[in-house]
Enzyme design. Structure first.
Site, mmCIF file in Angstrom:
data_model
loop_
_atom_site.group_PDB
_atom_site.id
_atom_site.type_symbol
_atom_site.label_atom_id
_atom_site.label_comp_id
_atom_site.label_asym_id
_atom_site.label_seq_id
_atom_site.Cartn_x
_atom_site.Cartn_y
_atom_site.Cartn_z
ATOM 1 N N LYS A 86 -18.068 -10.059 -9.080
ATOM 2 C CA LYS A 86 -17.562 -11.347 -9.558
ATOM 3 C C LYS A 86 -16.088 -11.250 -9.909
ATOM 4 C CE LYS A 86 -18.154 -12.667 -13.938
ATOM 5 N NZ LYS A 86 -17.083 -13.351 -14.701
ATOM 6 N N ASN A 87 -15.717 -10.204 -10.628
ATOM 7 C CA ASN A 87 -14.349 -10.073 -11.114
ATOM 8 C C ASN A 87 -13.362 -9.664 -10.032
ATOM 9 O OD1 ASN A 87 -15.105 -10.865 -13.679
ATOM 10 N ND2 ASN A 87 -15.386 -8.776 -14.421
ATOM 11 N N CYS A 110 -16.806 -17.523 -21.744
ATOM 12 C CA CYS A 110 -17.655 -16.981 -22.801
ATOM 13 C C CYS A 110 -16.932 -16.994 -24.152
ATOM 14 C CB CYS A 110 -18.049 -15.535 -22.488
ATOM 15 S SG CYS A 110 -19.271 -15.370 -21.185
ATOM 16 N N ARG A 115 -8.597 -14.892 -25.965
ATOM 17 C CA ARG A 115 -8.057 -14.342 -24.724
ATOM 18 C C ARG A 115 -6.724 -15.049 -24.474
ATOM 19 N NH1 ARG A 115 -12.345 -12.291 -21.428
ATOM 20 N NH2 ARG A 115 -14.360 -12.466 -22.434
ATOM 21 N N ASP A 163 -17.663 -4.541 -20.792
ATOM 22 C CA ASP A 163 -18.705 -5.305 -20.110
ATOM 23 C C ASP A 163 -20.015 -4.528 -19.966
ATOM 24 O OD1 ASP A 163 -17.221 -7.576 -19.856
ATOM 25 O OD2 ASP A 163 -16.800 -7.359 -17.728
ATOM 26 N N ARG A 173 -23.860 -16.691 -14.367
ATOM 27 C CA ARG A 173 -22.422 -16.672 -14.145
ATOM 28 C C ARG A 173 -21.955 -15.339 -13.563
ATOM 29 N NH1 ARG A 173 -19.543 -16.539 -18.605
ATOM 30 N NH2 ARG A 173 -17.704 -16.688 -17.287
#
Length: 423
Positions: free
Chosen positions: A22-23, A117, A122, A311, A403
């Site tokens: 995903k990232n 999230c 951030r 993570d 997600r």
């Protein structure tokens, strides 16, 4: 709203294919905005965030069509509208990645402040600081970042950028922007994650001149234009790490196809110290575990790559909760990333939180209960806890899970887990 029902106690055996990251997929999708030529991304995961990013680029006037083989075909014409609206940005912080490529190619960009999230602040100030150093004029008004070039300036210019903190999305934004800037850009204190290297390799395939990616110092020499390319998204190291922890906790023997052991060294080292067998193979990573009851709990501290990833903190904590002995987990990246602890306590875990440190005392077993996911990785930790708990665990609000995990329940079922999705 979907839920997962899990009946614990099953060992996991077989093989599972790890999806694209995903990232990596999200910045790769944004990189397609840097050229008017077609771009094809292979190994793109089926995730809600990916769907949102595709909607975002379409809202600007680009095409983004998924092909039958897990590929996505993208094309961003010259008459693109360089704006990322709040309605699509509010659920996904990665939308800030549109800022750099839009500004670099079109000379202006309007991007809503991002959401995502609720795991801590951030700040986007580092993104703004770097782009200003490259010549951008930026103001933040009414919830939007509005960026442009000064009158008479047609391109961003190279700069020496040293961020106050390591920022993954900041590094990615600077990589994309600098690829079309005039002159050389040097990024100091750059993020080193494999997803950064993946984006750099895609940009190089598009004609960019980049060296040093994967280290803390990256050099980019800008070019006047980039062209289309075909690129394969790197395998998701966090999905792989999650399955490593799931097999470690439940016990079993599984092959994680396409997983990269070299992207997970900090996690694998801790698993081996706990008593898990992890083997790097040409086709992926094999994990063999006797089950958590015979493993030793491991203390760790999260850190930027190549340290222990934040993570993976929640998933490894689920393993520690049922392993032998006591352990401590120190979270150094985000200030609100222990929200899963209260839900794990509902399953019988013994965890005490003091500021940024969680103290875990391993217990012989957990008991199934109804729990609620609070963020993406918290969801995964509750699934792992449910897999080892006695009885049935119901995990609510799994839209967080969707997600970042591509059909997780189907992959776990294929390994022998008793897990199903219900409404």
């Amino acid at each position: 709203m979907d839920q997962l029902l899990i009946t614990g106690g099953q060992r996991l055996h077989g093989d599972v294919t790890i999806s694209g990251a995903k990232n990596a997929a999200l910045p790769d999708l944004c990189a397609a905005l840097l050229t008017a030529e077609p771009v094809v991304l292979h190994n793109v995961p089926h995730l809600h965030d990916v769907l949102t990013m595709k909607k975002l680029v379409r809202s600007m006037g680009a095409s983004a069509e998924r092909l039958p083989d897990d590929s996505v075909h993208l094309q961003a014409p010259d008459d693109l509208k360089p704006e990322a609206a709040y309605e699509l940005v509010k659920t996904m912080r990665a939308s800030i990645l549109a800022l750099g490529p839009l500004l670099a190619r079109f000379g202006r960009a309007r991007v809503s402040l991002p959401g995502g999230c609720a795991i801590g602040s951030r700040p986007v100030d580092q993104h703004i600081k770097g782009l200003v150093a490259m010549g951008a004029v930026i103001r933040v008004e009414h919830g939007y970042i509005e960026a442009s070039l000064p009158p008479g300036q047609s391109r961003l210019h190279g700069a020496h950028i040293s961020t106050d903190m390591v920022t993954v999305t900041g590094t990615e934004n600077f990589l994309m922007a600098a690829s079309l800037a005039e002159g050389e850009t040097v990024l100091e204190n750059a993020a080193q994650e494999p997803e950064i290297a993946d984006l750099a390799e895609m940009l190089i395939a598009m004609g960019a001149r980049i060296e040093g990616h994967g280290s803390s110092k990256i050099r980019i020499v800008g070019v006047p234009a980039l062209h289309g390319c075909a690129h394969r998204v790197v395998a998701d190291r966090i999905e792989a790490g999650t399955f490593l922890c799931a097999v470690a906790a439940t016990g079993g023997d599984a092959l994680l196809r396409h997983a990269r052991a070299d992207h997970l060294e900090a996690v694998i080292d801790k698993l081996r110290d706990a008593g898990v067998t992890v083997e790097a193979l040409p086709e992926g990573v094999r994990v063999v575990s006797p089950g958590a009851a015979q493993l030793r709990a491991q203390s760790f501290r999260t850190h930027e790559y190549p340290g222990f990833p934040t993570d993976m903190q929640a998933q490894f904590m689920a393993l520690n909760a049922v392993a032998q002995g006591a352990s401590t987990v120190s979270e150094t990246i985000f200030e609100n990333r222990f929200m899963h602890v209260q839900e794990m306590q509902r399953l019988g875990a013994r965890i005490h939180v003091d500021g940024k440190v969680a103290m875990i005392e391993g217990v012989p077993g957990l008991s199934g209960a109804a729990v609620m996911a609070t963020d993406l990785r918290a969801s995964a930790s509750l699934v792992i806890a449910g897999l080892v708990a006695d009885g049935e665990t119901r995990v609510d609000r799994i839209y967080h899970l969707d997600r970042g995990y591509d059909r997780m329940e189907a992959k776990l079922s294929a390994l022998g887990a008793h897990i199903r999705r219900v409404r």
